[in-house]
Design a protein around this motif. Sequence first.
Motif, short mmCIF file in Angstrom:
data_model
loop_
_atom_site.label_atom_id
_atom_site.label_comp_id
_atom_site.label_asym_id
_atom_site.label_seq_id
_atom_site.Cartn_x
_atom_site.Cartn_y
_atom_site.Cartn_z
N ALA A 100 -0.49 12.16 0.73
CA ALA A 100 -1.84 12.45 1.21
C ALA A 100 -2.58 13.36 0.23
N GLY B 228 1.77 14.35 5.58
CA GLY B 228 1.19 13.58 4.49
C GLY B 228 2.16 12.72 3.70
N THR B 229 3.38 12.54 4.20
CA THR B 229 4.36 11.75 3.45
C THR B 229 4.29 10.26 3.77
N GLY B 230 3.38 9.87 4.63
CA GLY B 230 3.19 8.43 4.86
C GLY B 230 3.77 7.89 6.15
N LYS B 231 3.96 8.76 7.14
CA LYS B 231 4.55 8.30 8.40
C LYS B 231 3.60 7.34 9.13
N THR B 232 2.33 7.76 9.22
CA THR B 232 1.35 6.89 9.87
C THR B 232 1.17 5.60 9.08
N LEU B 233 1.11 5.76 7.77
CA LEU B 233 0.95 4.61 6.88
C LEU B 233 2.09 3.61 7.10
N ASP C 4 0.81 -1.22 0.00
CA ASP C 4 0.00 0.00 0.00
C ASP C 4 0.84 1.27 0.00
N ALA D 94 3.71 3.43 -1.84
CA ALA D 94 4.47 3.59 -3.09
C ALA D 94 5.69 4.45 -2.82
N HIS E 187 -3.58 4.81 -5.60
CA HIS E 187 -4.88 5.40 -5.27
C HIS E 187 -5.87 5.37 -6.43
N ASN F 224 6.62 16.07 12.20
CA ASN F 224 6.96 16.95 11.06
C ASN F 224 8.07 17.89 11.48
#
Length: 273
Positions: free
Chosen positions: A225, A60-65, A18, A20, A200, A164
């Motif tokens: 994001a 929004g760079t995907g840290k949580t992801l 998930d 990229a 997406h 951040n």
Amino acid sequence: STAKLMEKGTTISVTFKDIAGLKEAKTEVMEVVDFLKNPERYTALGAKIPKGVMLAGPPGTGKTLMARAVAGEAQVPFFSMSGSEFVEMFVGVGASRVRDLFKRAKEKAPSIIFIDEIDAVGRSRGKVNAFQANDERESTLNQLLTELDGFGPNTGVIVLAATNRPDVLDKALLRPGRFDRHIYLELPTQEERIAIFKVHMRPLKLAKTVNVENLAKMSPGFSGADIANLCNEAALIAARKKKTQVGHVDFMQARDRVIGGIERKSKIISPKE
Ligand code: ATP
């Protein structure tokens, strides 16, 4: 819902598929997955498994992801809290929440604790002026440091944190044995934006007019994001027009919207810092 998360931890279905781009960050994060899945490989050699990993990068760079994907790949329960939750709390509540979170994560080990926006509690004490002093923030931070020091390196709990603003963090958090590993996530390059668009676009019904390369070229500075948001907006716009497929024009209109949103956000954020 936070209370529920804190009880059992959540099962996560996100995997590295998930995510990229972010190749280097992914490689580093994969090592954390291995720590959780095959700890004996490290402990047999006398190695101490790191306890804390800091994920740093723009919004929004995907840290949580990325943190969720670690839990998903390692198939371990995920316990999370957000640093910003504690700023408004009554004294003592934040600290007891932190204590509770660590206790439950240890009971369910191997497991992951994720602390989003750690800078909200972990801001350097010197950088807060007297009028903004926040006792609750400080006691929460102290409890966090106590918890990090209080469990052994090989208990099967790994704490991931996201920020951040790595520049404002209290140095105490970054000492050896605490968050001593840092992984940086950058805004995606054009190539990476193509890959993120593709992720997406997977659920969308696309018209032949849609050109991914073109869209990636037209979205410089977009985070993952922003791209996720753009794709969904495009589908909403197409649906509003009662179309059966999402077309090029829908993406263009969605792009204008997303850019508007990014500009508004940066206007609100910049005067503060
Ligand atoms: P913030 O600092 O604002 O909390 P973040 O770095 O934690 O942001 P995420 O919450 O992980 O960012 O990202 C938000 C969403 O953006 C994700 O759920 C996902 O849909 C999308 N996204 C971000 N990066 C990527 C990526 N590299 N590949 C695919 N999707 C991405």
